[in-house]
Design an enzyme around this catalytic site. Structure first.
Site, PDB file in Angstrom:
ATOM      1  N   LYS A 125      35.724  32.450  -5.516  1.00 23.72           N
ATOM      2  CA  LYS A 125      35.214  33.782  -5.505  1.00 23.72           C
ATOM      3  C   LYS A 125      35.481  34.488  -6.697  1.00 23.72           C
ATOM      4  O   LYS A 125      36.462  34.057  -7.464  1.00 23.72           O
ATOM      5  CB  LYS A 125      36.083  34.252  -4.022  1.00 23.72           C
ATOM      6  CG  LYS A 125      35.401  35.407  -3.560  1.00 23.72           C
ATOM      7  CD  LYS A 125      34.364  35.075  -2.761  1.00 23.72           C
ATOM      8  CE  LYS A 125      33.487  36.060  -1.836  1.00 23.72           C
ATOM      9  NZ  LYS A 125      32.549  35.526  -0.887  1.00 23.72           N
ATOM     10  N   GLY A 183      29.557  47.414  10.376  1.00 26.90           N
ATOM     11  CA  GLY A 183      29.112  47.225   9.090  1.00 26.90           C
ATOM     12  C   GLY A 183      27.628  47.191   9.053  1.00 26.90           C
ATOM     13  O   GLY A 183      27.051  46.557  10.069  1.00 26.90           O
ATOM     14  N   TYR A 184      27.032  47.905   8.150  1.00 23.23           N
ATOM     15  CA  TYR A 184      25.444  47.745   8.169  1.00 23.23           C
ATOM     16  C   TYR A 184      25.001  47.496   6.708  1.00 23.23           C
ATOM     17  O   TYR A 184      23.841  48.102   6.467  1.00 23.23           O
ATOM     18  CB  TYR A 184      25.050  49.114   8.812  1.00 23.23           C
ATOM     19  CG  TYR A 184      23.637  48.965   9.624  1.00 23.23           C
ATOM     20  CD1 TYR A 184      23.761  48.139  10.758  1.00 23.23           C
ATOM     21  CD2 TYR A 184      22.563  49.436   9.264  1.00 23.23           C
ATOM     22  CE1 TYR A 184      22.654  47.890  11.468  1.00 23.23           C
ATOM     23  CE2 TYR A 184      21.313  49.284   9.847  1.00 23.23           C
ATOM     24  CZ  TYR A 184      21.439  48.484  11.106  1.00 23.23           C
ATOM     25  OH  TYR A 184      20.327  48.302  12.019  1.00 23.23           O
ATOM     26  N   GLY A 185      25.579  46.524   6.229  1.00 28.33           N
ATOM     27  CA  GLY A 185      24.891  46.127   4.927  1.00 28.33           C
ATOM     28  C   GLY A 185      24.009  44.728   5.094  1.00 28.33           C
ATOM     29  O   GLY A 185      23.527  44.745   6.151  1.00 28.33           O
ATOM     30  N   ASN A 186      24.070  43.704   4.223  1.00 25.21           N
ATOM     31  CA  ASN A 186      23.326  42.626   4.264  1.00 25.21           C
ATOM     32  C   ASN A 186      23.706  41.906   5.605  1.00 25.21           C
ATOM     33  O   ASN A 186      22.762  41.627   6.435  1.00 25.21           O
ATOM     34  CB  ASN A 186      23.503  41.543   3.139  1.00 25.21           C
ATOM     35  CG  ASN A 186      22.727  40.392   3.230  1.00 25.21           C
ATOM     36  OD1 ASN A 186      23.139  39.621   4.197  1.00 25.21           O
ATOM     37  ND2 ASN A 186      21.642  40.357   2.665  1.00 25.21           N
ATOM     38  N   ALA A 187      24.855  41.362   5.834  1.00 24.87           N
ATOM     39  CA  ALA A 187      25.318  40.749   6.942  1.00 24.87           C
ATOM     40  C   ALA A 187      25.111  41.704   8.534  1.00 24.87           C
ATOM     41  O   ALA A 187      24.223  41.292   9.233  1.00 24.87           O
ATOM     42  CB  ALA A 187      26.747  40.460   7.051  1.00 24.87           C
ATOM     43  N   GLY A 188      25.559  42.970   8.618  1.00 25.95           N
ATOM     44  CA  GLY A 188      25.255  43.454   9.540  1.00 25.95           C
ATOM     45  C   GLY A 188      24.119  44.268   9.882  1.00 25.95           C
ATOM     46  O   GLY A 188      23.432  44.000  11.116  1.00 25.95           O
ATOM     47  N   TYR A 189      23.267  44.465   8.934  1.00 27.49           N
ATOM     48  CA  TYR A 189      21.781  44.980   9.279  1.00 27.49           C
ATOM     49  C   TYR A 189      20.958  43.763   9.664  1.00 27.49           C
ATOM     50  O   TYR A 189      20.215  43.874  10.887  1.00 27.49           O
ATOM     51  CB  TYR A 189      21.204  45.607   7.894  1.00 27.49           C
ATOM     52  CG  TYR A 189      19.651  45.544   7.833  1.00 27.49           C
ATOM     53  CD1 TYR A 189      18.982  46.241   9.036  1.00 27.49           C
ATOM     54  CD2 TYR A 189      18.983  44.717   7.230  1.00 27.49           C
ATOM     55  CE1 TYR A 189      17.627  46.276   9.035  1.00 27.49           C
ATOM     56  CE2 TYR A 189      17.819  44.739   7.059  1.00 27.49           C
ATOM     57  CZ  TYR A 189      16.990  45.299   8.082  1.00 27.49           C
ATOM     58  OH  TYR A 189      15.443  45.313   7.932  1.00 27.49           O
TER      59      TYR A 189
END
Ligand code: NAD
Length: 422
Positions: free
Chosen positions: A112, A224-230
């Site tokens: 990472k 969360g509403y980024g790549n994963a959440g959206y």
């Protein structure tokens, strides 16, 4: 809950990762040498990056790259740009990448990276110069057969394109396979954009069968509403007919019990910078969203959000951990006792690295698959991984996270033994 007990709960992600490993080591009676080696990273790099800002000044940023374990193959893991990044967060995420690649059985180890910065307050050209400086700092220790970075929180395909280009300038040629999550027109893979959420939904489909939960019209809350959440919201509605009742981002949350339109919420976020104030919705806090009476909860933001404080209030039947490390060990026990079925992070969100691995394979072959092939192969990997973890949890009578650890650690330990490391 007593004050004394509160003090004991650590929110340090690396201490949590080590404790989770210790529990697994006890369950499988892991040899002490292997256990000791797996408790800490094999290698880590600390960087001081000097970047020219738009006003002509130079600013120094701290960056990290942690290569946790490469017994099963080159290390792989995303890069975060975040103001609260710490070396312990990067270490924990690198450890979880090791277990993630092993649990879905792809031939990679875990790594990472991160840079302490606030990309929301930087111009695109400043972000480009920082991205190139970061790759300059680690160029000698990465490569398609050494360590392959990818996007994570607040990094995206454009940033991956700059990073790949910088690496190419340093080593020559077009080594596309050094970075994944690239744009489609630059060696990216079809299906990478929604891969994390899609892979999570494949495991959710299997979990729902175990929990006798009908996915059609099942209610869903997402933090969360980024790549994963959206994409979790979009695919939940489009693939399975779920009702997405609440979502949130850093600025707060929204709820509409009759169901939100994920695409319209996304467009509102693009226009206004947040999901907050979406028309027809009411406001809720990021805490409240975790305790809503829904069928399915997706923590899809950051780590350590479900703690011993709020875990007793979690009412969802299934928690799908799109985020890395959202649940503390204390909270884990509470959820298990309360009969909540947790799809643990490094299983639930392994779709992203799985399609990243497909991207590396396509880069090496110079032959690109269509989206249906990617989805089919992803489904196969995620479904097999879910069932190996479920079977292990039944065999040892342990929770799903402990079972995911047992499956993954046994695979890494076997590679270490075969290589003669211990
Ligand atoms: P992202 O940068 O695209 O989005 C992060 C979202 O979380 C944003 O909507 C942001 O507003 C929100 N957020 C940040 N802090 C918050 C807080 N305190 N409360 C509520 N919302 C908050 O990042 P992402 O790629 O979607 O990653 C989200 C999580 O998923 C991370 O834990 C990441 O490590 C994990 N993950 C992502 C991928 C991937 O392929 N994108 C793969 C595996 C795991």
């Amino acid at each position: 809950m007593t004050k004394e007990k509160k003090k004991k709960e650590t929110l340090n992600p690396f201490e949590i990762a080590q404790r989770q490993l210790d529990v697994c080591a006890e369950i499988i009676d892991l040899e002490p040498n292997i256990h000791a080696m797996l408790r800490v990273p094999m290698r880590e790099f600390h960087l001081s990056l000097s970047v020219r800002m738009d006003d002509g000044s130079a600013k120094i940023f701290r960056g990290f790259r942690v290569q946790y374990n490469d017994a099963r193959g080159p290390t792989k893991g995303g890069i975060r740009f975040h103001p609260e990044e710490t070396i312990d967060t990067v270490r924990a995420l690198a450890a979880w990448m090791t277990w993630k690649c092993a649990v879905v059985d792809i031939p990679l180890g875990g790594a990472k990276g991160g840079v302490i910065c606030n990309p929301k307050k930087m111009s695109q050209s400043e972000i480009e110069r920082l991205s190139r400086a970061y790759i300059g700092g680690i160029s000698q220790v990465i490569g398609p057969d050494k360590d392959i970075p990818a996007p994570d929180v607040y990094t995206n395909p454009q940033i991956m394109a700059w990073m790949m280009d910088e690496y190419a300038k340093i080593v020559g040629g077009n080594p596309f396979g050094v970075i994944t999550g690239k744009p489609l027109s630059l060696g990216g893979s079809a299906g990478r954009g929604d891969a994390t959420a899609r892979g999570g939904w494949y495991t959710m489909r299997e979990a729902a069968k175990q929990c006798n939960l009908k996915l059609e019209n099942a209610t869903v809350a997402i933090q969360g509403y980024g790549n994963a959440g959206y994409y979790a919201a979009l695919l939940g509605k489009t693939l399975f007919g779920c009702k997405i009742v609440a979502v949130s981002d850093t600025k707060g949350g929204i709820i509409n019990k009759t169901g939100l339109d994920p695409q319209a919420v996304y467009e509102h976020k693009v226009q206004t910078g947040s999901v907050v104030n979406f028309s027809g919705s009411e406001s809720i806090s990021n805490q409240e969203i975790l305790e809503l009476p829904v069928d399915i909860l997706w923590p899809a933001a950051l780590e350590s959000v479900i703690t011993e404080e709020n875990a007793p209030g979690v009412k969802a039947k299934i928690v799908a951990e799109a985020a890395n490390g959202p649940t503390t060990p204390e909270a884990d026990e509470i959820l298990y006792k309360n009969g909540v079925h947790v799809i643990p992070d490094f299983l639930c969100n392994a779709g992203g690295v799985t399609v990243s691995y497909f991207e590396m394979v396509q880069n090496m072959y110079m032959y690109y698959w269509d989206e249906d092939d990617v989805h089919r192969q992803l489904d196969k990997k995620m479904t097999a991984a879910y069932h190996s973890v479920l079977n292990c949890s039944r065999k040892y009578e342990i929770n799903m996270r402990q079972a995911a650890y047992v499956v993954a650690v046994q695979r890494v330990a076997e590679a270490m033994r075969l290589r003669g490391w211990v």
